[in-house]
Design an enzyme around this catalytic site. Sequence first.
Site, PDB file in Angstrom:
ATOM      1  N   ASP A  13       4.979   0.789   2.297  1.00  0.00           N
ATOM      2  CA  ASP A  13       3.760   0.758   1.495  1.00  0.00           C
ATOM      3  C   ASP A  13       2.547   1.078   2.364  1.00  0.00           C
ATOM      4  OD1 ASP A  13       2.170   0.435  -0.739  1.00  0.00           O
ATOM      5  OD2 ASP A  13       2.890  -1.581  -1.210  1.00  0.00           O
ATOM      6  N   ASP A  71       1.980   1.507  -9.668  1.00  0.00           N
ATOM      7  CA  ASP A  71       2.089   0.057  -9.829  1.00  0.00           C
ATOM      8  C   ASP A  71       2.053  -0.346 -11.298  1.00  0.00           C
ATOM      9  OD1 ASP A  71       2.319  -0.455  -7.155  1.00  0.00           O
ATOM     10  OD2 ASP A  71       0.236  -1.037  -6.854  1.00  0.00           O
TER      11      ASP A  71
END
Length: 711
Positions: free
Chosen positions: A456, A524
């Site tokens: 990430d 997301d």
Amino acid sequence: MSGLVIERVCGDDTSQTWLLTTPSTGYVIRLRDREPDGTTLRHVYWGPRLTAAQAAALPDRPRDWDQLLGEELPATGGERFGPPGLLVEFGDGTRAVEWRYRDHQVDDGQLRITLADRHYPLELTLCYRVYPDTDVIERWTELRHTGTDQPIMVERCDSAHWTIPVRPDYRMSCVTGEWSAEFQLSRTPLPYGETTLTTRRGLSRHQVNPWLMVDAGDATESTGEVWSTVLAWSGGWRITAHRTLGEQVSIGGGAGHDGVRWRLRPGERWRSPVFAGLYSRDGFGGTSRAWHAYARAHVLPQPAEIRPVLYNSWEGTWFDVNETNQRELAAIAAELGVELFVVDDGWFGGRTSDRAGLGDWWPNPQRFPSGLRPLIDEVHRLGMRFGLWVEPEMVNPDSELYRQHPDWVLHQPNRRRTELRNQLVLNFARPEVAEWAHGWLDRLLREHEIDFLKWDMNRAFTEPGWPGADDPGRLWFDHTAAVYAIIDRLRADHPRLRIETCAGGGGRIDLGILARTDQAWTSDNTDPVDRIAIQHGCSQVYPAVAMGAWASESPNPLTRRTAPVRFRFHVAMAGALGISGNLREWSTEDRREAAELVAAYKRVRHVIQQGQLYRLTPARVEGLTAVEYLSQDGGEVVVLGWRPLARHGQPDPPLRLAGLDPDARYQLAGTSQVHYGAALLHHGLTLDLPAGDHASTLLHLRRLEPSPAAR
């Protein structure tokens, strides 16, 4: 003419012409060495295939009345007033460039043409690569400082400039967005003047993705000419389309953005990332399928591998991660048919929220008193692979790492250090920082049987400085290059490792990072209604095999919208299927249905992940959205249909499929229904969606072998 060729089709003292031939297209460039332009390398043609004789006979592109256009990489100086692809400043302040031809090389599908400045120690090599199985043409640029004295300041070095043939009108296609709303497709008239897409955030980011398409305004999903360009770079970048009143259009692009300066040192060679181009006569759908095939053949490291169904713990536990609840989730995930169990954020250091712990990459002793090994062993015992979330490029100020090395972050003297998401960016352009990151990642992988990393990167660059460095502007390039190098080393030393790229969702998805990772976390936002548009935009360039998609909670954690299990899974099946959510709270009925849907996906995922995508409708909220996947051999067809909102009194019309053999017959799996290809192509297939909102379906058809009589 058959095969693949790069050939010089004519050449003398003042002119040389090269033809690049792909399976169905041709690309022609011509070098001229004459007044008043001096030596120029100019675009001549980009379209359907030509013979060598036809390419040699092509006329030069016309000049604009007061400026030189159509150069393969325009610099500054002379009659050049458009956006430069090369902007340099020599030691005495000179910024104009005058070229002379040095040489060229043709070898194994590559063409390299080298030009040298007439006075200053600078060489420019324009590089081209073509393949026998794709119409995509790769281009990049190499600079070389041939002197021994002072450096040359570089403000811009594009990978390529692409010249679009003259058409009556032009339209541009791109995607825009933000966090949780990535890949929103936009098709608008191409304005006159300069239109720039860029990111100054240090990575490719959510707001715009590094590609641009141009058509004549009349292309559809299945017909029309489309010229598309895609940049393979994961840092800051810029793409500029330039349209003149004389209807001359060019697209230039490369790494970096306005305001970034760096030094090319004596003896140094610098190579840009690839900026690839594609011409297609098959509309936006044909363009997408060509990019998907190119990514599978020449970009992704393991393109033929079927991506496993994964479970990710993020929406299941958030930061409340411990061995006990992860074991509970793993047991349920295995019952659902999950093949890869991924522990997300919260397993390390003092990481109980987003305020602390980044940089301290060891298991939290309170949450994992015996370390990670017992959980990993249990996940493997359950028949699943084990994955772990990491964010190597970030640090919290509240961490042991930052307290020991506050100088390792991007910062500028006498300026505050802006915190986003309570974190700062580590400067991977510093060799000692990159080596530290590789060291703990390599150690983590050597000490544990970890099969998968979710890498990430949750925030943009701020205060992008490097106090004490003699060339701080290089951090914009060297940080990304260091990320690439670390991943390359990890994959070489741990060949079983698979990696998912993530950056606050879809903030770093591009062909540069996909050359090193196996899939991308698209957004997301796991709301299935929003995901239809997000996945539609992502599919314009990137293939389903690389597009991570989760079926998660209802109500959705982000939008609070509710949706049934079936709808959530059917939307997520359009890519590499994943699951998230607190499975411990799912009802017995929901778990049973989820397991059935996972099993259904496994029966067809080879077609979805490896097949050819046809977007049968636009992405809609009201009414039907449908996509089709056709296996490479044409023997299997998968259709996914979604209707988020129903409209009273307006039934869904038959859905016309694409790409089928009109003379073949296709049987709907699980039924005795048989349809002729011609009927499916021209009349359509009735999906029989359930009534009401959030209706969806998955259909699987197989081509039947001809009957003996038909043979």
